[in-house]
Design an enzyme around this catalytic site. Structure first.
Site, mmCIF file in Angstrom:
data_model
loop_
_atom_site.group_PDB
_atom_site.id
_atom_site.type_symbol
_atom_site.label_atom_id
_atom_site.label_comp_id
_atom_site.label_asym_id
_atom_site.label_seq_id
_atom_site.Cartn_x
_atom_site.Cartn_y
_atom_site.Cartn_z
ATOM 1 N N LYS A 114 -38.134 64.950 -5.934
ATOM 2 C CA LYS A 114 -38.192 65.989 -5.597
ATOM 3 C C LYS A 114 -37.007 67.291 -6.349
ATOM 4 O O LYS A 114 -35.657 66.515 -6.634
ATOM 5 C CB LYS A 114 -37.848 66.124 -3.805
ATOM 6 C CG LYS A 114 -38.623 65.761 -3.359
ATOM 7 C CD LYS A 114 -40.082 66.177 -3.622
ATOM 8 C CE LYS A 114 -41.191 65.824 -2.847
ATOM 9 N NZ LYS A 114 -42.270 66.842 -2.623
ATOM 10 N N ASP A 145 -40.989 66.261 -8.865
ATOM 11 C CA ASP A 145 -42.314 67.557 -7.839
ATOM 12 C C ASP A 145 -41.426 68.334 -7.066
ATOM 13 O O ASP A 145 -40.737 68.077 -6.893
ATOM 14 C CB ASP A 145 -42.612 66.319 -7.006
ATOM 15 C CG ASP A 145 -43.316 66.731 -5.923
ATOM 16 O OD1 ASP A 145 -43.778 67.777 -6.229
ATOM 17 O OD2 ASP A 145 -44.215 66.521 -4.637
ATOM 18 N N GLU A 171 -45.204 67.227 -11.287
ATOM 19 C CA GLU A 171 -46.010 67.488 -10.378
ATOM 20 C C GLU A 171 -45.965 68.771 -9.871
ATOM 21 O O GLU A 171 -44.855 69.239 -9.328
ATOM 22 C CB GLU A 171 -45.727 66.279 -8.952
ATOM 23 C CG GLU A 171 -46.504 66.045 -8.208
ATOM 24 C CD GLU A 171 -46.556 65.373 -6.553
ATOM 25 O OE1 GLU A 171 -47.048 65.538 -5.619
ATOM 26 O OE2 GLU A 171 -46.589 63.961 -7.277
ATOM 27 N N ASP A 199 -51.203 68.806 -7.315
ATOM 28 C CA ASP A 199 -51.010 68.147 -5.740
ATOM 29 C C ASP A 199 -51.524 69.055 -4.831
ATOM 30 O O ASP A 199 -52.423 69.703 -5.208
ATOM 31 C CB ASP A 199 -49.333 68.037 -5.696
ATOM 32 C CG ASP A 199 -49.398 67.169 -3.996
ATOM 33 O OD1 ASP A 199 -50.885 67.576 -3.742
ATOM 34 O OD2 ASP A 199 -48.260 67.516 -3.693
ATOM 35 N N LYS A 223 -54.456 62.717 -1.626
ATOM 36 C CA LYS A 223 -53.508 62.575 -0.382
ATOM 37 C C LYS A 223 -54.953 62.647 0.133
ATOM 38 O O LYS A 223 -56.223 63.318 0.752
ATOM 39 C CB LYS A 223 -52.847 63.376 -0.058
ATOM 40 C CG LYS A 223 -51.278 63.568 -0.753
ATOM 41 C CD LYS A 223 -51.063 64.649 -0.259
ATOM 42 C CE LYS A 223 -50.244 64.714 -1.772
ATOM 43 N NZ LYS A 223 -48.391 65.806 -1.159
#
Length: 338
Positions: A114, A145, A171, A199, A223
């Site tokens: 992250k 991400d 991401e 995403d 997801k």
């Protein structure tokens, strides 16, 4: 994006009768969450999970509910593989904490890190990713991400600084499809070779295929819950025509089982998946959480998790009564939209 109609839709009293609201503590703060709340639903085909983030509106929550009902009441596609590679997930922790986070992932060869955390700097990101690379070695895959937190210019500068560390991809570096497309062009002009993965531009978009049409991403992150189920996610991947990575939404082991079944059903899977996030939870609803062994998860273990929910754990981590009421009212509103 429409809410898919789940098979064998149970009525609301049936759902409420079998609903258990839990509040699970996190090992470290992740996505601004210290305690993960979720609703466990017991269906004829096994346990399912419904856990849309609190800030999501009822229409988003209805898609998550459709996914839960597919898992507990529907029939999942047959897998084409029995094992799925899984990445480690490193929250926006200090570099000194990275080793402890990675230690919870058994022999994972890929890490998602992250970045762009509010209150932190690019120097913090570089230090964290550098430590991940040092610990995992030169052959590991490292991805970052940003959850859409950067502007195009900030993303270009950040990825230029991070690219020498060997990024598999970035991401959702920017929030919008237009920004992602502009960033890909800016990186190409700067000679920075970092692929872009979409995403939020897939799972929270009314038109999840727009990123592919407009050349805004090199791959898509899908997801199960936000997209409305395994079958709907498979359709989106097929229509997008881009490589896919399956990720979780900070699920319990029950929700992760659905992600494993999606990854196992994809015709092609070239990347490790973000399905190891049970390691971020300090408690779970099954006695043996669905964490990766030797860097992977199997469909056998995933299916077992859906039948292994422990009533004692549901009781031990039951949410406060006011939160139970809040979730039950939300469930009624989401069910009405199906």
């Amino acid at each position: 994006m429409d809410v898919p109609e789940p098979p064998g839709l149970p009525d609301l009293p049936e759902l409420l009768a079998g609903a258990h609201v839990v509040a699970l503590p996190m090992r470290v703060r992740f996505r601004g969450v210290d305690v993960r709340e979720a609703v466990l639903l017991r269906g004829p085909r096994g346990w399912a999970e419904w856990a849309p983030f609190p800030e999501y509106d009822d229409r988003d929550a209805a898609r998550w509910l459709a996914a839960a009902l597919e898992l507990g009441w529907g029939e999942l596609p047959k897998p084409v593989r029995g094992q799925v590679g899984v990445n480690a997930t490193v929250p926006a922790v200090a570099a000194a904490q990275v080793e402890g986070v990675l230690a919870r992932y058994d022999r994972c060869r890929t890490a998602k890190v992250k970045v762009a955390e509010r209150g932190q700097t690019l120097a913090d990101d570089v230090e964290r990713v550098t430590e991940v690379r040092r610990l995992l070695g030169p052959d590991a895959r490292v991805r970052v991400d940003a959850n859409g937190a950067w502007s195009v210019d900030a993303a270009r500068d950040a990825l230029s600084a991070l690219a020498p560390l060997g990024l598999e991809y970035a991401e959702q570096p920017c929030a919008t499809v237009e920004e992602l497309a502009a960033l890909r062009l800016a990186l190409a002009r700067a000679g920075v070779d970092v692929p872009i993965a979409a995403d939020e531009s897939i799972r929270r978009a009314e038109d999840p295929l727009r990123v592919a049409r407009e050349g805004a991403a090199d791959l898509v992150v899908v997801k199960v819950a936000p997209l409305g189920g395994v079958r709907r996610a498979l359709e989106i991947v097929a229509d997008a025509g881009l490589p896919a990575v399956v990720s979780s939404a900070l699920d319990t082991s029950v929700g992760l089982a659905g992600g494993v079944r999606l990854a196992a059903a994809l015709p092609q899977l070239d990347h490790d998946c973000g399905l190891g996030t049970a390691a971020l939870l300090a408690a779970d609803v099954v006695p043996e959480p669905l964490v990766p062994h030797a860097g992977s998860l199997t469909t056998t273990r995933a299916d077992a998790a859906r039948s292994a929910v422990d009533p004692a754990l549901l009781a031990a981590y039951s949410a406060p009564s006011e939160r139970v009421t809040w979730w039950r009212q939300r469930l009624a509103r989401a069910h009405a939209l199906l």
